[in-house]
Motif scaffolding. Sequence first.
Motif, PDB file in Angstrom:
ATOM      1  N   CYS A 165      47.923  49.187  49.214  1.00 20.24           N
ATOM      2  CA  CYS A 165      48.494  48.102  50.016  1.00 20.24           C
ATOM      3  C   CYS A 165      48.865  46.905  49.148  1.00 20.24           C
ATOM      4  CB  CYS A 165      47.485  47.693  51.100  1.00 20.24           C
ATOM      5  SG  CYS A 165      47.991  46.294  52.113  1.00 20.24           S
ATOM      6  N   GLY A 166      48.153  46.741  48.025  1.00 22.84           N
ATOM      7  CA  GLY A 166      48.392  45.566  47.192  1.00 22.84           C
ATOM      8  C   GLY A 166      47.549  44.390  47.615  1.00 22.84           C
ATOM      9  N   PHE A 167      46.378  44.663  48.197  1.00 22.18           N
ATOM     10  CA  PHE A 167      45.455  43.603  48.614  1.00 22.18           C
ATOM     11  C   PHE A 167      44.041  44.163  48.541  1.00 22.18           C
ATOM     12  CE2 PHE A 167      43.001  40.959  51.449  1.00 22.18           C
ATOM     13  CZ  PHE A 167      43.525  39.690  51.282  1.00 22.18           C
ATOM     14  N   THR A 168      43.323  43.837  47.467  1.00 21.89           N
ATOM     15  CA  THR A 168      41.988  44.375  47.219  1.00 21.89           C
ATOM     16  C   THR A 168      41.088  43.270  46.679  1.00 21.89           C
ATOM     17  OG1 THR A 168      42.723  46.637  46.765  1.00 21.89           O
ATOM     18  CG2 THR A 168      40.643  45.955  45.778  1.00 21.89           C
ATOM     19  N   PHE A 169      39.886  43.109  47.267  1.00 19.45           N
ATOM     20  CA  PHE A 169      38.934  42.110  46.793  1.00 19.45           C
ATOM     21  C   PHE A 169      37.525  42.676  46.787  1.00 19.45           C
ATOM     22  CE2 PHE A 169      42.561  39.552  47.747  1.00 19.45           C
ATOM     23  CZ  PHE A 169      42.530  38.572  46.777  1.00 19.45           C
ATOM     24  N   LEU A 170      36.748  42.270  45.780  1.00 17.82           N
ATOM     25  CA  LEU A 170      35.400  42.788  45.587  1.00 17.82           C
ATOM     26  C   LEU A 170      34.466  41.673  45.109  1.00 17.82           C
ATOM     27  CD1 LEU A 170      37.612  44.761  43.788  1.00 17.82           C
ATOM     28  CD2 LEU A 170      35.699  46.312  44.108  1.00 17.82           C
ATOM     29  N   ARG A 171      33.177  41.961  45.231  1.00 19.98           N
ATOM     30  CA  ARG A 171      32.204  41.090  44.583  1.00 19.98           C
ATOM     31  C   ARG A 171      32.249  41.368  43.079  1.00 19.98           C
ATOM     32  NH1 ARG A 171      29.375  38.436  48.519  1.00 19.98           N
ATOM     33  NH2 ARG A 171      29.242  39.524  50.536  1.00 19.98           N
ATOM     34  N   LYS A 172      31.972  40.355  42.290  1.00 21.11           N
ATOM     35  CA  LYS A 172      32.108  40.424  40.835  1.00 21.11           C
ATOM     36  C   LYS A 172      31.375  41.625  40.228  1.00 21.11           C
ATOM     37  CE  LYS A 172      31.422  37.515  36.711  1.00 21.11           C
ATOM     38  NZ  LYS A 172      30.554  38.412  35.904  1.00 21.11           N
ATOM     39  N   GLU A 173      30.111  41.798  40.599  1.00 24.08           N
ATOM     40  CA  GLU A 173      29.308  42.869  40.009  1.00 24.08           C
ATOM     41  C   GLU A 173      29.859  44.245  40.376  1.00 24.08           C
ATOM     42  OE1 GLU A 173      28.200  40.428  41.892  1.00 24.08           O
ATOM     43  OE2 GLU A 173      27.157  39.147  40.433  1.00 24.08           O
ATOM     44  N   THR A 174      30.362  44.379  41.607  1.00 26.76           N
ATOM     45  CA  THR A 174      30.928  45.650  42.050  1.00 26.76           C
ATOM     46  C   THR A 174      32.205  45.967  41.284  1.00 26.76           C
ATOM     47  OG1 THR A 174      30.023  45.256  44.260  1.00 26.76           O
ATOM     48  CG2 THR A 174      31.725  46.952  44.059  1.00 26.76           C
ATOM     49  N   ALA A 175      33.052  44.958  41.092  1.00 28.81           N
ATOM     50  CA  ALA A 175      34.296  45.151  40.339  1.00 28.81           C
ATOM     51  C   ALA A 175      34.003  45.594  38.913  1.00 28.81           C
ATOM     52  CB  ALA A 175      35.108  43.855  40.337  1.00 28.81           C
ATOM     53  N   GLU A 176      33.022  44.978  38.288  1.00 25.65           N
ATOM     54  CA  GLU A 176      32.671  45.332  36.906  1.00 25.65           C
ATOM     55  C   GLU A 176      32.084  46.737  36.834  1.00 25.65           C
ATOM     56  OE1 GLU A 176      31.719  40.736  35.458  1.00 25.65           O
ATOM     57  OE2 GLU A 176      30.074  42.100  35.981  1.00 25.65           O
TER      58      GLU A 176
END
Length: 251
Positions: A165-176
Amino acid sequence: MKKGELSINILFPVLNERLRLQNGINKAMEYLRGNVDIPYSLTILDNGSEDETPEIGKALAEKYPEVSYVRVGERGVGVAFRKGISLNESALVGYMDIDLSTDIKYLGKTIRLFQERPELEYINGSRFAKESDTRGRKWYRKITSMGLVFLLKVIFHMKATDAVCGFTFLRKETAERLAAACGNDNGWFYTIEFLLRAERMGIVIYDMPVEWQEDYNTTVKVWKTIKNYLVQIRRLQKAFRQEDRVNVKKN
């Protein structure tokens, strides 16, 4: 910023976006200043532009203290996303398309969801959820997008209703954690692997319906992208099978 305070870093991967970059950042800043009460930053990740994008990006970084411009050495949304995650210092991090195809108001909803649901780790914007409102989608792009979702559900048993979709957000630790687990595809498929691995790892994901407007000036090359998707699907299928065999032996 105090420890534990919620903050957000919005990544904007761009490639030759001289026609849309300034407008996209201006609109995002206008919305954030009027609607968001947590610390925020915007990172322009320029992955190989050959037009006036660098000059525009640098000017926007000078205009807004919250905006930074980063020149990424390689092309591709995947490499830009990885770079953004590696540089991120905010509690929340994610990316949006600079054309703001996903209505900017969903940034506010995203922040509220993370505030209200401590267990939530990942928000995946979806054009194909029942409550979504998608406008102006060209028929052939709709077919290819839905075809991709179908393949991902059949091959990988994907639970989400959309993957790009082009819209993704995560918590910092999860993204890493996910960035460390994923492969090194530089293109759009990296974001798909990100989602698929999140599902395999049992990460708490919200598949968020959005209002989405087609941008007719998109620089995405549809058929080249589809070919890459098919190659990467095969690669990831093999990788998951190998990982499953290793896990079975360990257990």
